[in-house]
Design a protein around this motif. Structure first.
Motif, PDB file in Angstrom:
ATOM      1  N   ASN A   1       5.116  39.659 -30.815  1.00 26.95           N
ATOM      2  CA  ASN A   1       5.116  38.957 -29.963  1.00 26.95           C
ATOM      3  C   ASN A   1       6.640  38.717 -30.208  1.00 26.95           C
ATOM      4  OD1 ASN A   1       2.863  38.681 -28.632  1.00 26.95           O
ATOM      5  ND2 ASN A   1       1.805  37.809 -30.559  1.00 26.95           N
ATOM      6  N   ASP A   2       7.194  39.161 -32.005  1.00 29.88           N
ATOM      7  CA  ASP A   2       8.583  38.019 -32.342  1.00 29.88           C
ATOM      8  C   ASP A   2      10.006  39.189 -31.647  1.00 29.88           C
ATOM      9  OD1 ASP A   2       7.290  37.604 -34.265  1.00 29.88           O
ATOM     10  OD2 ASP A   2       7.055  38.733 -35.215  1.00 29.88           O
TER      11      ASP A   2
ATOM     12  N   VAL B   1       3.607  33.429 -15.853  1.00 29.29           N
ATOM     13  CA  VAL B   1       2.512  33.273 -15.190  1.00 29.29           C
ATOM     14  C   VAL B   1       1.345  32.198 -16.782  1.00 29.29           C
ATOM     15  CG1 VAL B   1       1.030  33.249 -13.535  1.00 29.29           C
ATOM     16  CG2 VAL B   1       2.449  34.830 -13.740  1.00 29.29           C
ATOM     17  N   ASP B   2       2.003  30.818 -16.382  1.00 30.48           N
ATOM     18  CA  ASP B   2       1.252  30.809 -17.479  1.00 30.48           C
ATOM     19  C   ASP B   2       1.710  30.663 -18.463  1.00 30.48           C
ATOM     20  OD1 ASP B   2       0.845  28.744 -16.007  1.00 30.48           O
ATOM     21  OD2 ASP B   2      -1.746  28.578 -15.329  1.00 30.48           O
ATOM     22  N   GLY B   3       2.888  30.906 -19.165  1.00 31.38           N
ATOM     23  CA  GLY B   3       3.043  31.184 -20.340  1.00 31.38           C
ATOM     24  C   GLY B   3       2.749  33.138 -21.022  1.00 31.38           C
ATOM     25  N   MET B   4       2.187  33.364 -19.484  1.00 31.43           N
ATOM     26  CA  MET B   4       1.994  35.117 -20.225  1.00 31.43           C
ATOM     27  C   MET B   4       3.135  36.017 -19.381  1.00 31.43           C
ATOM     28  SD  MET B   4      -0.095  37.988 -17.235  1.00 31.43           S
ATOM     29  CE  MET B   4       1.589  38.008 -16.362  1.00 31.43           C
ATOM     30  N   ASP B   5       4.413  36.391 -19.977  1.00 31.19           N
ATOM     31  CA  ASP B   5       5.587  36.916 -19.853  1.00 31.19           C
ATOM     32  C   ASP B   5       5.194  38.394 -20.157  1.00 31.19           C
ATOM     33  OD1 ASP B   5       5.262  37.432 -22.570  1.00 31.19           O
ATOM     34  OD2 ASP B   5       6.899  37.158 -23.097  1.00 31.19           O
ATOM     35  N   ARG B   6       6.306  39.319 -19.585  1.00 27.92           N
ATOM     36  CA  ARG B   6       6.121  40.812 -19.514  1.00 27.92           C
ATOM     37  C   ARG B   6       5.687  41.240 -20.846  1.00 27.92           C
ATOM     38  NH1 ARG B   6      11.389  44.525 -18.523  1.00 27.92           N
ATOM     39  NH2 ARG B   6      12.409  43.603 -20.319  1.00 27.92           N
ATOM     40  N   THR B   7       5.916  40.893 -22.049  1.00 26.44           N
ATOM     41  CA  THR B   7       5.830  41.563 -23.654  1.00 26.44           C
ATOM     42  C   THR B   7       3.945  41.028 -23.368  1.00 26.44           C
ATOM     43  OG1 THR B   7       7.507  40.817 -23.976  1.00 26.44           O
ATOM     44  CG2 THR B   7       6.158  41.112 -26.274  1.00 26.44           C
ATOM     45  N   ALA B   8       3.197  40.370 -23.391  1.00 24.78           N
ATOM     46  CA  ALA B   8       2.215  39.679 -23.359  1.00 24.78           C
ATOM     47  C   ALA B   8       1.612  40.743 -22.390  1.00 24.78           C
ATOM     48  CB  ALA B   8       1.886  38.296 -23.210  1.00 24.78           C
TER      49      ALA B   8
END
Length: 538
Positions: free
Chosen positions: A152-153, A301-308
């Protein structure tokens, strides 16, 4: 894993500060001559005083603490504590000794493990012994004063310009561990944890131990058997580390294994394009996944980026029993309905948040640093550029990024132990065909190295099975119980079935008119994660 806090003991003891028996016979077994000659006799002779555990997570268990040398080469120096738990054998008349348990990590707490085996026949014949290894939990803790860099960093698909950030974070974490860990850090290693186990054995008055370890705990068990072959009886290594990949190569192998699981899912989803609309071929399904990743990178999308999203794809692909839920989540992320897309994004974030933070990261890093890592950064960056394209899911580039051990600030007192079986009985290895944490090749390799029996779990991407993964693995439980209780190994190896993929009709199945379930994805994802079973370590 039980969060840190409420530790009992948890300190480095000055030489002579612990109360040890200076003379007298052991209760039961005897300390080895080598241990006595090495100045360890007092540690081997110490009494163990059991009392009811006070932590809620350990209800019904007994707890105790033993004292061990911080440095086994200087047993007269500083001492540390190792915290134990026990569930005594339910049938004393059939008792055949102690079974030491380790959940893996490295860095996972182990005192809660004895409570997980209710209803298993091993509880009848063994005292189940859990312990927090040195550096962890209620044992003397090892600390770093900064969080370890994680997925996440940093970006899951960093640009070339972002690659040095991985090295900067790893270097900073290693510096923080050097400041906070002190001399103790040099002595937090697999070999010393195995030596601690032998002190526990002798202090409990046992001539030999039996052992059950998961994931990293398989390597710990193999090291114990290599150092103390005359002290190991039966051993089960569930989801084994590859004996020739200590340690960087262990992580390098994980991302390709994740990709294999994504490919397995893509084949399954392609055969059900009429249900999920993800694509009519495996390549088309992979293209859809990449389309979603690209969109999440442009506009989360609502805090979901590619990394997530990349992390979710890698983790969810392994659970073939949940592929329908996985496919519905992907379909939801492509939905023109903002509400459906938000529900799917929440499911992704819930699944990611549910992934446990299972270990003492300071201890994890110290153990990883017991082996040498390449010092030059060029090789790391080359592999990161390859992995961000070929293996972007799950750990992805983190599997090959510079590690704190790349910048190791200490020289280990000894090299990793050379594994061998020199006299102890044959054990049993359990390995899943598509495990992406400890890839399948590690199981057969460890079985060959130690002359152990092998149970393969076919068509399954799970990890850590015996008695803790939930329903559906009775075949595994039966093999392990037959060995630990009766001493019988499967002849020529054995194969157990994994959990089947969902019973969703394929497109060419006559008479089928399937439709995907709609709505409440986040709620169903939360239930799925909760019911997977498994160890507190994940």
């Amino acid at each position: 894993m039980v969060p840190f806090g409420g530790r009992r003991g948890g300190r480095v003891l000055a030489a002579g500060a612990a109360v040890l028996v200076a003379a007298g016979a052991l209760s039961g077994g005897t300390a080895s001559a080598a241990s006595a000659a090495g100045g360890l006799a007092d540690f081997y002779r110490q009494p163990v005083e059991w009392s009811a555990c006070t932590e809620e997570a350990l209800a019904g268990l007994e707890c105790a603490t033993v004292v061990v040398p911080m440095d086994y080469a200087e047993p007269g120096g500083e001492r540390i504590e190792v915290a134990l738990s026990r569930a005594p054998a339910a049938d004393p008349g059939r008792r055949r000794g102690v079974l030491l348990l380790n959940p893996g990590g490295p860095g996972a707490e182990g005192r809660s493990l004895p409570a997980l085996y209710q209803g298993q026949p091993i509880t009848e014949v063994y005292d189940l012994i859990g312990f927090d290894p040195r550096g962890i939990g209620a044992s003397t803790p090892l600390n770093c004063d900064a969080p370890e860099p994680g997925p996440n960093d940093v970006s899951s698909r960093p640009t070339d310009a972002q690659l040095p950030e991985f090295a900067r974070l790893a270097r900073a974490y290693e510096a923080s561990c050097e400041r906070a860990g002190g001399e103790f850090r040099r002595h937090v290693s697999t070999a010393n944890t195995a030596r601690d186990m032998d002190v526990v054995r002798a202090a409990l008055g046992e001539e030999r131990i039996n052992y059950l370890g998961y994931s990293y705990g398989t390597y710990l068990g193999a090291v114990y058997g290599s150092l103390f072959p005359e002290r190991l009886d039966r051993s089960v290594l569930d989801s084994s580390i590859h004996p020739d990949r200590i340690w960087r190569d262990t992580w390098r192998a994980t991302a390709p294994a994740v990709t294999r699981n994504v490919d397995r899912f893509a084949r399954w989803a392609a055969e059900r394009d009429g249900t999920y609309g993800l694509g009519g071929s495996p390549d088309a399904v992979r293209a859809t996944i990449e389309e979603i990743a690209a969109a999440a990178h442009q506009e989360p999308v609502d805090g979901m980026d590619r990394t997530a999203f990349d992390g979710f794809v890698g983790r969810q692909a392994r659970w073939q029993a949940e592929w329908d839920l996985f496919a519905e989540t992907l379909a939801g992320l492509r939905s023109p309905s903002a509400r459906d897309a938000a529900d799917a994004a929440e499911a992704v974030l819930l699944a990611e948040a549910a992934e446990p933070q299972p270990w003492s990261r300071a201890t994890f890093t110290a153990v990883m640093c017991e082996a040498d890592w390449p010092a030059g950064l060029g090789g790391y960056y080359r592999e990161m550029r390859e992995y961000r394209t070929e293996h972007p899911y799950g750990m992805g580039v983190m599997a090959v990024a510079p590690d704190p051990c790349t910048f190791r600030s200490f020289t280990p007192p000894e090299p990793p132990v050379e594994l061998r079986r020199d006299g102890h009985p044959r054990g049993l290895v359990i390995q899943a065909e598509y495990d992406s944490q400890t890839v399948y090749a590690g199981g057969p390799a460890m079985a060959r190295e130690l002359g152990a029996g092998l149970v393969t779990i076919a068509d399954d991407g799970g990890h850590a099975f015996y008695a803790v993964r939930g329903e559906g693995y009775g075949c595994v439980d039966a093999h392990v119980n037959r060995y630990l209780v009766d001493g019988v190994l499967p002849r020529g190896g054995a194969v157990c079935p994994g959990l089947p993929a969902p019973d969703v009709p394929s497109d060419d199945e006559p008479g089928s008119a399937p439709t995907a379930a709609q709505g409440d994805l986040a709620e169903r994802m939360a239930r799925a994660v909760e019911t997977r079973g498994g160890l507190p370590t994940g």
